[in-house]
Design a protein around this motif. Structure first.
Motif, mmCIF file in Angstrom:
data_model
loop_
_atom_site.group_PDB
_atom_site.id
_atom_site.type_symbol
_atom_site.label_atom_id
_atom_site.label_comp_id
_atom_site.label_asym_id
_atom_site.label_seq_id
_atom_site.Cartn_x
_atom_site.Cartn_y
_atom_site.Cartn_z
ATOM 1 N N THR A 73 35.853 47.065 26.505
ATOM 2 C CA THR A 73 35.106 46.574 25.348
ATOM 3 C C THR A 73 33.767 47.282 25.238
ATOM 4 O OG1 THR A 73 36.210 44.422 25.322
ATOM 5 C CG2 THR A 73 34.023 44.520 24.335
ATOM 6 N N ILE A 77 32.541 49.652 22.234
ATOM 7 C CA ILE A 77 31.299 49.361 21.505
ATOM 8 C C ILE A 77 30.354 50.561 21.573
ATOM 9 C CG2 ILE A 77 29.198 47.941 21.472
ATOM 10 C CD1 ILE A 77 30.855 45.551 22.429
ATOM 11 N N ARG A 81 28.893 52.790 18.638
ATOM 12 C CA ARG A 81 27.432 52.808 18.497
ATOM 13 C C ARG A 81 26.901 54.242 18.493
ATOM 14 N NH1 ARG A 81 23.492 50.985 23.177
ATOM 15 N NH2 ARG A 81 21.488 51.408 22.224
ATOM 16 N N ARG A 84 27.665 55.768 15.224
ATOM 17 C CA ARG A 84 26.765 55.250 14.187
ATOM 18 C C ARG A 84 25.406 55.944 14.269
ATOM 19 N NH1 ARG A 84 24.208 49.276 14.718
ATOM 20 N NH2 ARG A 84 22.962 50.467 16.206
ATOM 21 N N GLU A 85 24.899 56.091 15.505
ATOM 22 C CA GLU A 85 23.584 56.701 15.684
ATOM 23 C C GLU A 85 23.589 58.171 15.271
ATOM 24 O OE1 GLU A 85 20.866 54.867 16.543
ATOM 25 O OE2 GLU A 85 22.276 53.187 16.427
ATOM 26 N N LYS A 106 35.314 43.772 17.300
ATOM 27 C CA LYS A 106 34.077 43.189 17.830
ATOM 28 C C LYS A 106 32.933 44.202 17.706
ATOM 29 C CE LYS A 106 34.257 40.832 21.853
ATOM 30 N NZ LYS A 106 34.171 40.569 23.329
ATOM 31 N N VAL A 110 29.486 43.552 15.821
ATOM 32 C CA VAL A 110 28.200 43.623 16.523
ATOM 33 C C VAL A 110 27.305 44.677 15.884
ATOM 34 C CG1 VAL A 110 27.132 44.333 18.709
ATOM 35 C CG2 VAL A 110 29.099 42.772 18.729
ATOM 36 N N LEU A 111 27.884 45.845 15.594
ATOM 37 C CA LEU A 111 27.095 46.993 15.156
ATOM 38 C C LEU A 111 26.896 47.037 13.648
ATOM 39 C CD1 LEU A 111 28.910 49.490 17.506
ATOM 40 C CD2 LEU A 111 26.544 48.707 17.774
ATOM 41 N N VAL A 229 17.915 53.715 25.618
ATOM 42 C CA VAL A 229 16.676 53.012 25.300
ATOM 43 C C VAL A 229 15.712 53.206 26.467
ATOM 44 C CG1 VAL A 229 17.794 51.261 23.850
ATOM 45 C CG2 VAL A 229 17.487 50.833 26.286
ATOM 46 N N ARG B 81 22.114 38.243 18.270
ATOM 47 C CA ARG B 81 23.289 38.384 17.402
ATOM 48 C C ARG B 81 23.625 37.062 16.719
ATOM 49 N NH1 ARG B 81 29.191 39.132 19.712
ATOM 50 N NH2 ARG B 81 30.380 39.150 17.772
ATOM 51 N N ARG B 84 21.175 36.486 14.022
ATOM 52 C CA ARG B 84 21.471 37.350 12.873
ATOM 53 C C ARG B 84 22.618 36.765 12.049
ATOM 54 N NH1 ARG B 84 24.411 43.110 13.694
ATOM 55 N NH2 ARG B 84 26.133 41.627 13.908
ATOM 56 N N GLU B 85 23.669 36.315 12.743
ATOM 57 C CA GLU B 85 24.835 35.784 12.044
ATOM 58 C C GLU B 85 24.502 34.497 11.302
ATOM 59 O OE1 GLU B 85 27.743 37.490 11.860
ATOM 60 O OE2 GLU B 85 26.637 39.023 12.963
ATOM 61 N N LYS B 106 16.661 46.738 23.022
ATOM 62 C CA LYS B 106 18.036 47.240 22.984
ATOM 63 C C LYS B 106 18.867 46.398 22.023
ATOM 64 C CE LYS B 106 20.128 48.310 27.036
ATOM 65 N NZ LYS B 106 20.986 48.149 28.247
ATOM 66 N N ASP B 109 18.126 47.313 18.512
ATOM 67 C CA ASP B 109 18.713 48.625 18.222
ATOM 68 C C ASP B 109 20.221 48.494 17.990
ATOM 69 O OD1 ASP B 109 18.769 51.487 18.109
ATOM 70 O OD2 ASP B 109 19.570 51.486 20.149
ATOM 71 N N VAL B 110 20.909 47.837 18.912
ATOM 72 C CA VAL B 110 22.364 47.668 18.812
ATOM 73 C C VAL B 110 22.721 46.911 17.537
ATOM 74 C CG1 VAL B 110 24.323 46.440 19.842
ATOM 75 C CG2 VAL B 110 22.786 47.781 21.304
ATOM 76 N N LEU B 111 21.977 45.847 17.270
ATOM 77 C CA LEU B 111 22.335 44.933 16.184
ATOM 78 C C LEU B 111 21.724 45.335 14.844
ATOM 79 C CD1 LEU B 111 21.785 41.721 18.304
ATOM 80 C CD2 LEU B 111 24.002 42.573 17.521
ATOM 81 N N ASP B 112 20.931 46.389 14.855
ATOM 82 C CA ASP B 112 20.304 46.879 13.631
ATOM 83 C C ASP B 112 19.460 45.778 12.972
ATOM 84 O OD1 ASP B 112 19.666 48.831 11.862
ATOM 85 O OD2 ASP B 112 21.507 48.680 10.667
ATOM 86 N N THR B 241 32.023 36.190 24.046
ATOM 87 C CA THR B 241 31.239 37.057 24.924
ATOM 88 C C THR B 241 31.151 38.463 24.347
ATOM 89 O OG1 THR B 241 33.280 37.502 26.125
ATOM 90 C CG2 THR B 241 31.843 35.797 27.009
ATOM 91 N N LEU B 242 30.167 39.226 24.823
ATOM 92 C CA LEU B 242 30.047 40.609 24.370
ATOM 93 C C LEU B 242 31.101 41.470 25.051
ATOM 94 C CD1 LEU B 242 28.273 42.367 22.559
ATOM 95 C CD2 LEU B 242 26.793 42.784 24.518
#
Lengths: 359, 359
Positions: A73, A77, A81, A84-85, A106, A110-111, A229, B81, B84-85, B106, B109-112, B241-242
């Motif tokens: 996972t 991700i 990511r 995307r970057e 997922k 998340v992203l 980061v 997250r 945000r949701e 971080k 950054d990940v979640l924009d 979970t992530l």
């Protein structure tokens, strides 16, 4: 603590397994280490580099970049990511066959990236034309699967690499489960034969390491740098992993398993488990089930839902595809004896399940 | 494998430690389990629920929701997250003091998501007025710290809860490090005394469990539901979970540590380590260093960079704050004897470092 872990003697549903003895020993020895803090835990941080090199060798990448992830996972991700970057699109999208693992959904969630899934061909593999049709100038990545979760299928990676190259997108290969058996097959899946940018392959699945040990590989350092980061108070400049403190047990366990098994131990395991899967498929077909011919050590077959429930009630850890088919993953702990006992129960419970279904 | 793990006998830089004996034993016993697949591994999945209940008890939440995360980074990412949701803002932002852990950067950054950091007060704690001034109608969450990484400071959580409530934002408390000592202090940090929505506290830090064992707690099930994705072929409906496959060793280890140590063992550890930190602070001040008075078992002091390098060369695992101060984390493996040896080296290396600096 009175609870006991489950035994593996009826587990047919997991993509994980009992770790190899050397992997277990290494995990126990390195339990109190954290490769996420290399200045404090240098031995395990160095070893992480060795694991990445070894994974690169298995996936035919001579100068690999990447890290030991928490699992597939995280690998998926981080691949999305990084894409995307690296993308210049304002609203980047990712294109993948509908057979992609749910962790890619997922990742998209998340992203905050659009995921476009495409129909597969008649054999559950990505269709390069459908993938191509779904791409546009905002496509940051194509995700392909090498060993799909439901059918064990390998997408046509070289053709998808061509599509990605034409679209100016990255190609990520999810070989989280398949990575440690594919080198012994004729499938084209790795960095050497296709324009693969990133690849996930998990030591804690068919690599026979302890959980958590995933692998994230990248052809270019710039891809890993896109994830980095800054890290004050760690005496190291940056961190490219999704998690912070990480399991040194997983890293040491991966190294020990690979040292013990690559390549001959993995080859023997692959041949034995593939033979078992082929045999199980024949036996299930002989019982009148509609079986999907296995391409890797994973058998999927149509099964009456009542019989499925009866098997679970009898203690079998089996699972279903999204469309309700029985799915048996022939991991290294799965033996001929285990499958014979399973088939005995399928035969014994079938009439009763049929009666129950008629009620 | 010839490599050996580091010993802890010179480690002053880590927020992790040697796991408690019971935690190590449990981790080894549950090494081959995956709470991410509850239908296959029910014993460890049940135990995860017990760990969440125990963490809720420690953080004064009688009906806790959440999961065992891979660590504080996942806890912070998932908190942002979820916020945000749950936010209706098109471009949600998060407000936090500048002392927030880098994993929140971080997460942003990940979640924009936009991260707005605010200046702290003269004692390195979040300033509620500055936090309030930075919030607007798009603020999805305020992140507070209970036991900051650099100075061990506890933000004024109740006041920040009021600010969050007024702003219609969620309040997340990062108690990843502090969670297992704060119950024995007078600090106000938990669900009972403030409008806390989510909280991270890591068994694998001061909880003395094995890595990876983080804790993510939420007051409402809806917050966890906001993180859930569908999970085909797992015989369970969703996953919040992530990560996917997760360490059962971490879960079992957390349970064993909490059973062994909550509350009296943790209280004794806190009192012993706090006394050590206070003593170390006095000794460093007596050497003429500019010491930040410890509020939790963590000492920060100004140190000549050359002396810092000399201490690292002498084998001491020490680390620095972003502004270059020496940071000593008095984890349970840190003893009076260890600190005396450290102080001996500070005294011995100081003149030499001073000479080198003059070169």
């Amino acid at each position: 603590m009175r609870a006991e872990p489950q035994s593996f003697d009826r587990v047919l549903s997991s993509m994980c397994t009992e770790p190899h003895e050397a992997a277990r020993e290494a995990a126990e020895r390195f339990l109190a280490t954290n490769p996420g803090d290399p200045a404090t835990y240098p031995a395990i941080a160095d070893m992480e580099g060795e694991v990445v090199d070894a994974l690169g060798q298995i996936a035919s990448l001579s100068d690999p970049h990447g890290f030991v992830a928490s699992g597939g996972t995280e690998g998926n991700i981080q691949a999305v990511r990084a894409a995307r970057e690296c993308s210049t699109a304002r609203n980047p999208n990712v294109v993948a066959p509908e057979t992609v693992h749910f962790s890619v959904r997922k990742a998209a969630d998340v992203l905050d990236v659009e995921l476009r899934t495409t129909p597969v061909d008649g054999d559950y593999r990505a269709d390069p034309e459908a993938i191509e049709a779904a791409t546009d100038e905002n496509t940051a990545a194509i995700v392909a699967v090498a060993g799909s979760t439901e059918y064990g299928r390998v997408d046509p990676i070289p053709a998808l690499g061509d599509v990605a190259t034409d679209a100016g997108a990255m190609l990520h290969v999810d070989a989280a489960w398949g990575g440690f058996v594919l080198p012994f097959t004729d499938y084209e899946w790795d960095f050497d034969v296709a324009a693969v940018d990133t690849l996930a392959m998990d030591p804690h699945k068919l690599g026979q390491a302890a959980i958590p040990a995933g692998g994230f590989l990248a052809r270019e350092q710039a891809t890993v740098d896109a994830l980095a980061v800054e890290t004050p108070y760690l005496e190291s400049a940056t961190q490219a992993t999704l998690t912070g403190t990480r399991s040194g047990a997983g890293v040491a366990s991966a190294m020990a398993a690979i040292e013990a098994l690559w390549p001959e131990g993995y080859r023997e395991t692959y041949e034995r488990q593939q033979e078992l899967a082929d045999w199980l498929a024949e036996e299930l077909a002989a019982l009148g089930l509609d079986v999907v011919e296995p391409s890797l050590p994973l058998v999927t077959a149509n099964l009456d839902p009542t019989l499925f429930d009866a098997l679970r009630e009898a203690g079998w850890r089996v699972s279903r595809t999204a469309t309700g088919e029985l799915r048996v993953v022939c991991m290294p702990h799965v033996t001929r004896e285990l499958l014979e006992a399973f088939l005995d129960d399928v035969r014994a419970l079938r009439p009763r399940a049929a009666v129950a279904a008629d009620d």
